[in-house]
Design an enzyme around this catalytic site. Sequence first.
Site, short mmCIF file in Angstrom:
data_model
loop_
_atom_site.label_atom_id
_atom_site.label_comp_id
_atom_site.label_asym_id
_atom_site.label_seq_id
_atom_site.Cartn_x
_atom_site.Cartn_y
_atom_site.Cartn_z
CG HIS A 1 25.63 40.87 26.22
ND1 HIS A 1 24.33 41.33 26.15
CD2 HIS A 1 25.86 40.60 27.54
CE1 HIS A 1 23.81 41.36 27.37
NE2 HIS A 1 24.72 40.91 28.22
CG ASN B 1 15.14 33.75 45.82
OD1 ASN B 1 14.36 34.47 46.44
ND2 ASN B 1 14.74 32.75 45.06
CG ASP C 1 25.98 35.08 37.13
OD1 ASP C 1 26.71 35.47 36.20
OD2 ASP C 1 24.78 35.42 37.24
NE ARG D 1 59.09 33.58 53.94
CZ ARG D 1 60.37 33.95 54.04
NH1 ARG D 1 60.81 34.52 55.14
NH2 ARG D 1 61.19 33.75 53.03
CG ASN E 1 60.81 36.51 49.08
OD1 ASN E 1 59.68 36.49 48.59
ND2 ASN E 1 61.18 35.64 49.99
CB SER F 1 62.48 38.47 57.55
OG SER F 1 63.83 38.16 57.32
N GLY G 1 19.00 35.19 32.08
CA GLY G 1 19.84 35.77 31.04
C GLY G 1 20.68 34.67 30.41
CB CYS H 1 22.55 40.16 22.35
SG CYS H 1 23.40 41.75 22.28
CD GLU I 1 56.47 52.50 46.18
OE1 GLU I 1 57.54 52.27 45.60
OE2 GLU I 1 55.36 52.38 45.65
#
Length: 684
Positions: free
Chosen positions: A531, A380, A479, A334, A266, A314, A507, A548, A284
């Site tokens: 960057h 690490n 990260d 459900r 649904n 259902s 970085g 950068c 399919e």
Amino acid sequence: MKCSLGEYKGLKRSEKRLKQRLRVCVATCNRADYSKLAPIMFGIKSHPEIFDLEVVVLGSHLIDDYGNTFRMIEQDEFDIRSKLHTIVRGEDEAAMVESVGLALVKLPDVLQRLAPDILLVHGDRFDALALATAAALMNIRILHLEGGEVSGTIDDSIRHSISKLAHYHAVCTRSAERHLISMCEDHSHILLAGCPSYDKLLSAHQRDDYTDIIKSWIGDDVKEQNYIVALQHPVTTDIQNSIKIYELMLDAVISFNKRTLILFPNIDAGSKEMVRVMRRKGIEQHPNFRAVKHVPFDQFIQLVAHAGCMIGNSSCGVREAGAFGTPVINLGTRQTGTEMRSNPLQKKFCFPAVKECISQDIDHILETQSALAVDLGGTNLRVAIVCMKGKVVKKYTQLNPKTFEERIELILTMCKQAMADAIHLNCRILGVGVSTGGRVNPQDGIVLHSTKLINEWSSVDIRTPISSALHLPVWVDNDGNCAALAERKFGHGKGVENFVTIITGTGIGGGIIQHNELIHGSTFCAAELGHIVVSLEGPECMCGSHGCIEAYSSGLALQREAKRLHDEDLLLVEGMTVNNKEQVNAIHLINAARLGNSKAESILHTAGTALGLGIVNILHMINPSLVILSGVLSEHYENPVRQVISQRALLSAQGTKVMVSELEDPALLGAASMVLDYTTRRTY
């Protein structure tokens, strides 16, 4: 016999009321509720001298992806007085809320025009809640069908809300009747009527053409009780887990090698992801499957009645299928609490109530709900148990192996150890969150392109091996994005609608929160803030470009400049020493600047200016109200960044707050927040 003029007028008014028909509005939202409403609609239509039937169609009836099922109402020769397009596409929680709002905007005009004496509403759909709310506020009486039932999901809350708005109730079972009475509903306004679709079920079961129906829907070579009917919907309070169950169900049915009729889910939140799973597995096109959006109810009855079994979640499986004795495999939560035809074998225990301190119990529950957080760094590999309040209960650290196979093996080993320890620490692990460098597709849990710090991690599926081995849902993200999520849940970003987190470490990275949501971008490279180019002729960056921010301001960039000064004997000043075995790094450059080294000061000034210019660009593009500096270099950049903003930013952006993060482990906390946000019903 003579009567007074007043008595005569009273008799005439009574006669007029008897001749006046009751205007009944029946509103149907989807294929499932129409199967319950249709018998009642036929009954009302068969008494035109008493009732004036008005039919309103809304919800998924009018959507092509769900079969345009309003046509079956027209085929049943009902005159549809109004069609309301009320579904906001998106198939997530927000889309459901927006759909309710859209329905509430459109319904008043329709109800005012039709002016019904009573509105019939069925069940527990979010569309039905909008109908009941609108009718109640417009002083229209409401008859609620199948109220008082219990299923164990958000449907319960919606169903009971509709019941409290309704004036009259037609229920299926004695238990439902008792539930409504316990909810203070008037007993005289409750009719124990049974399931409205059962009359049609039992009469249709006797049809002789069921073999033709089976052949037309599943195949000419399919025999009775030698096929499966599969129908599974998302659980809106547990979307990710229900999608995982759906995927496992499809794998199992494929392995059965049986012909299967599978219906699309649904329109509830999560359905889009379930359809993606179905298509990813090629259902399919699979020769054993017939995937359909809709089957007419009278034919669907035949298919269920003569199936070898039914699989899914259902309500048809626990109610209608019971009328035929069709075996049913009910998956997930459900239908938890729904009354079934047969009694389950599982024995239930009823413990006496024990008086305890409620607040202490709640705190205990919150503390024990936890996540496994994995931080895959360049050096690490870290795993932590993180509780709901953001406390790192226990942390594990190992050197990151070089190959993909070794890394996955180590992740699994560390996670299994953490899960074993979690039992003794009284922590319930709800899932696993993974923070990693590089560009990540969080929807599929795949690292698309890794940084040079983590070699071989390109087009790597991290989610599947971890989820399969640990039997837990797994989330994966970059990260920088994880740092932003950590701030949103545990840090300075809590309660802030628009903010940016900048990671200043080995970085430069970050994450963008816009309108309380994390921005990933069309190809998952949003917030690659390191960057942003701030100079056309700048130093070469690890990405291959020049100029950068990362080429100026990252820990690696500062280490590069520190080595250059050291090689030229320009780094050390009085009070500084460098051991021959010690590698020169960014900290040496910072210490040199503190001790008055003018060249070191100049390099740090340039690095701070470059970062500040990049942040000014961010302010001018997305206009956040807060910038959070995170990482080991954040304190060194706080003042330079503020200074550049005050000098270079537009006047309207100069007031943007700049703060240094107070979180010790943003990557781990962000990885954990992906899990914990979901458990608090904030879908990540």
